[in-house]
Design a protein around this motif. Sequence first.
Motif, PDB file in Angstrom:
ATOM      1  N   LYS A 217      -4.451   1.531  14.800  1.00  0.00           N
ATOM      2  CA  LYS A 217      -4.918   2.140  13.542  1.00  0.00           C
ATOM      3  C   LYS A 217      -5.582   0.964  12.840  1.00  0.00           C
ATOM      4  N   LEU A 218      -5.158  -0.429  12.982  1.00  0.00           N
ATOM      5  CA  LEU A 218      -5.686  -1.446  12.549  1.00  0.00           C
ATOM      6  C   LEU A 218      -7.181  -1.707  12.832  1.00  0.00           C
ATOM      7  N   LEU A 219      -7.521  -1.636  14.300  1.00  0.00           N
ATOM      8  CA  LEU A 219      -8.849  -2.001  14.742  1.00  0.00           C
ATOM      9  C   LEU A 219      -9.800  -0.576  14.330  1.00  0.00           C
ATOM     10  N   VAL A 220      -9.455   0.336  14.597  1.00  0.00           N
ATOM     11  CA  VAL A 220     -10.094   1.704  14.253  1.00  0.00           C
ATOM     12  C   VAL A 220     -10.604   1.765  12.857  1.00  0.00           C
ATOM     13  N   SER A 221      -9.759   1.401  11.888  1.00  0.00           N
ATOM     14  CA  SER A 221     -10.068   1.195  10.501  1.00  0.00           C
ATOM     15  C   SER A 221     -10.975  -0.043  10.104  1.00  0.00           C
ATOM     16  N   ARG A 222     -10.953  -1.006  10.985  1.00  0.00           N
ATOM     17  CA  ARG A 222     -12.046  -2.051  10.589  1.00  0.00           C
ATOM     18  C   ARG A 222     -13.490  -1.581  11.280  1.00  0.00           C
ATOM     19  N   ASP A 223     -13.359  -1.043  12.384  1.00  0.00           N
ATOM     20  CA  ASP A 223     -14.663  -0.868  13.176  1.00  0.00           C
ATOM     21  C   ASP A 223     -14.707   0.666  13.860  1.00  0.00           C
TER      22      ASP A 223
ATOM     23  N   LEU B 154      -9.351  10.122  15.519  1.00  0.00           N
ATOM     24  CA  LEU B 154     -10.257  11.043  15.033  1.00  0.00           C
ATOM     25  C   LEU B 154     -10.292  11.077  13.621  1.00  0.00           C
ATOM     26  N   ASN B 155      -9.623  10.725  12.811  1.00  0.00           N
ATOM     27  CA  ASN B 155      -9.913  10.531  11.335  1.00  0.00           C
ATOM     28  C   ASN B 155     -10.382   9.215  10.871  1.00  0.00           C
ATOM     29  N   LEU B 156     -11.646   9.204  11.598  1.00  0.00           N
ATOM     30  CA  LEU B 156     -12.662   7.922  11.292  1.00  0.00           C
ATOM     31  C   LEU B 156     -13.542   8.017  10.145  1.00  0.00           C
ATOM     32  N   GLY B 157     -13.380   8.973   9.108  1.00  0.00           N
ATOM     33  CA  GLY B 157     -14.208   8.935   8.054  1.00  0.00           C
ATOM     34  C   GLY B 157     -15.485   9.622   8.599  1.00  0.00           C
TER      35      GLY B 157
ATOM     36  N   LYS C 123     -11.568  20.306  15.070  1.00  0.00           N
ATOM     37  CA  LYS C 123     -11.227  20.342  13.601  1.00  0.00           C
ATOM     38  C   LYS C 123     -11.881  19.104  12.894  1.00  0.00           C
ATOM     39  N   GLU C 124     -11.680  17.832  13.609  1.00  0.00           N
ATOM     40  CA  GLU C 124     -11.902  16.653  13.039  1.00  0.00           C
ATOM     41  C   GLU C 124     -13.157  16.132  13.482  1.00  0.00           C
ATOM     42  N   LYS C 125     -13.758  16.463  14.655  1.00  0.00           N
ATOM     43  CA  LYS C 125     -14.992  16.083  14.986  1.00  0.00           C
ATOM     44  C   LYS C 125     -15.884  17.070  15.665  1.00  0.00           C
ATOM     45  N   PRO C 126     -16.325  18.254  15.005  1.00  0.00           N
ATOM     46  CA  PRO C 126     -16.754  19.377  15.832  1.00  0.00           C
ATOM     47  C   PRO C 126     -18.226  18.763  16.714  1.00  0.00           C
ATOM     48  N   GLU C 127     -18.736  17.767  16.287  1.00  0.00           N
ATOM     49  CA  GLU C 127     -20.056  17.370  16.729  1.00  0.00           C
ATOM     50  C   GLU C 127     -19.590  16.851  18.195  1.00  0.00           C
ATOM     51  N   LEU C 128     -18.434  16.493  18.722  1.00  0.00           N
ATOM     52  CA  LEU C 128     -18.148  16.065  19.929  1.00  0.00           C
ATOM     53  C   LEU C 128     -18.118  16.882  20.914  1.00  0.00           C
ATOM     54  N   LEU C 129     -18.106  18.297  20.379  1.00  0.00           N
ATOM     55  CA  LEU C 129     -18.266  19.656  21.456  1.00  0.00           C
ATOM     56  C   LEU C 129     -19.492  19.660  21.963  1.00  0.00           C
ATOM     57  N   ARG C 130     -20.553  18.877  21.635  1.00  0.00           N
ATOM     58  CA  ARG C 130     -21.853  18.965  21.889  1.00  0.00           C
ATOM     59  C   ARG C 130     -22.121  17.995  23.170  1.00  0.00           C
ATOM     60  N   LEU C 131     -21.054  16.833  23.156  1.00  0.00           N
ATOM     61  CA  LEU C 131     -21.286  15.823  24.332  1.00  0.00           C
ATOM     62  C   LEU C 131     -21.332  16.564  25.861  1.00  0.00           C
ATOM     63  N   THR C 132     -22.401  15.881  26.493  1.00  0.00           N
ATOM     64  CA  THR C 132     -22.484  16.266  28.070  1.00  0.00           C
ATOM     65  C   THR C 132     -21.841  15.081  28.732  1.00  0.00           C
TER      66      THR C 132
END
Length: 669
Positions: free
Chosen positions: A142-148, A180-183, A220-229
């Motif tokens: 949680k600390l690392l992902v909140s910073r970057d 997933l809650n990355l802002g 729900k959190e990152k719908p754009e990820l569904l487009r990854l190939t």
Amino acid sequence: MSSVAINIDENSIPRDHMANAMIDSQLHECVRQDNTAAFKSRVEQHLTEKLVTPCGNTLLHVAVSYGSDNIIAYLVGTFPSLITIQNSQKDTILHLAAREGKASDTIKSLAESNPSLMRKTNTKGNTPLHDAVIADNKEVTKLLVSRDPEVAYYNNNNGKSPLYLAVEKGKKNGILDDLLNLGDSFPIKSEDGDALPEGKSPVHAAIGQRNIDNLEKIEKEKPELLRLTEEGLGNSLHYASSIGFLEGVRFLLKKFHDGAYETNLEGDYPIHVACKSHSVDVVKEFLDTFPYPKEFLNEKGQNILHVAAKYGNNGSVVRYILKQDRQLVAPLLNAIDEDGNTPLHLAAGYGRCMATFLLVRDNRVEHFIVNNRNWTPYEYLGEQFSKRSEEDIKTDIEMPAEERKPIDSKNSAPAHEIKGKEVDSNKMDKKEPSPKDEIVVGSFHLAMTLSILFFNNARPKKSLREIFPVTGLPKEETRSMIGNVLVVAVLVAGVTFAGAIQLPQLRDNNNSSDHRHEFNGTYTASDYSTYKNLLYGYLFLDVGALSFSLLAALFLLVPGFSNPRFQVWFSSYMVCWAIYMMFGAFLSSVQIALIGSHQSFLTNFITAVAFVGFSIIQLFGIQVFLKALHLHSFYYGLFFLFIYSRWWLPNKLSVLKRKLSDLKRSSGF
């Protein structure tokens, strides 16, 4: 000889040129106990920046791994150069904190004041966030992902991002939610349209686990990820279709509808991939959503029936498509691809027995459409059958030839290939990968498919030579085949000639004391009659084997023969018959040796072993003989036996089992 002690004053050595020194046990204990006073008194005696453990960890690495906050604060303030040092595995202090430590105030301040540490990778390509996810260290994650936040998408050497690892591990500790809650959303598409980032998609990880909950959470959190190939797997719909994940396909068709219109590296749409995977339920889901299958053509111009026929081992998808609405199916039945092949061409050419049977029995399917090479399905299959037979022959020739090559004493490669060449160790044991879409079909399935077409009036009125084209083998291979068959023929002739000179005889019981317990004093008339019949049989088989082998040898020695392939083929079958007859002569001689024996068990055992061996040889010979003569009735009968044993009978047994269970339930048992 007396020893001489040499004393070296450490202070006389320039400090900048001193090599790294090992951290002693007392200093290590001070760090572990977070004893700052004792640590300071001992560390002043050494060059702190040069103190390391065997794996290259500095004092700061050790302090972080033990969570010794006081010593961490002291070292950071006094020796700031330790912050960016990496050990022998290229781990920074954040890597160790992610794996073993906690997100203390000191670690938080280090992460804030040194943002470059977030993206440092070790020898495995892992960032500190990778290691935190692997270690289930929720606090540091949680600390690392909140910073970057962007580091959550960075791929390691295996192409896996921290987000992928969180999905793959499937832990329900909230780490996936934190990632997933990355802002702000991360850009999945770049300006040139390429998918970012390259590597393994976390959506594919959820699909591979058939975890619809994680799939919904990602959407729900990152719908754009569904487009990854993902390379080799295509987009998320391609992958879900390939493994037959029906629930995932339904979800993605609602949330990622456009994915159905994308092609993978092989040029296939997801509906084509579903046909390849024999998943009838997934194909049904696609057809319910897109009731216009004729619009989906892959890069080879093939519709879904083409693909289902080509890959239809059990014919389930072909059967389902043929049962659909006439208007929906009609454009697919006789459509041609870029090579001019219809679905029946592909089903026949790739030996798909069940798919071929279903198509050829459908009155709407044309049997004599020709492709770009002017071949009907039967002729196309005939060409594939001939090619397969030639490949089998070449394999039989080339394997012994490779084994006979001279081998260098220090290498596994042939000596003439190694001499004068340098061997690149990086290229050894590496084979060229075969094309992914290549399908290897056995000659048995091709022969069975050929019989299906033959009995369903799909054979054109042409000669067998036109239908089964024969391309001549290279001269070297033909010469090798002639030599091999000639050697076997001469060996058989020599053995059978010796057998004709020395005939099997009855044992002399009167003069043999060794076998007194095995025989009666004299042979009966019945024994002599049996001996006479067996001897005649022996002579017939032995002389027959000698004649066939000599005929084969003489036929091979005919110079200037116009058709060497037929010369080899005919001689090979002559030798086969000679071997069968030689084996029969051997059985007759064994029977003669056992006449009058009282050991019935031994007699029966030897007879049974001989019979089993002869039967195996006969089965092999029958298969080769039928394959050569194209006896379609035999293979057609095997096909129906295959259907009833693999499809009809199991279905009937399952229905019967269900009825019995219902009967027991209704009767109260």
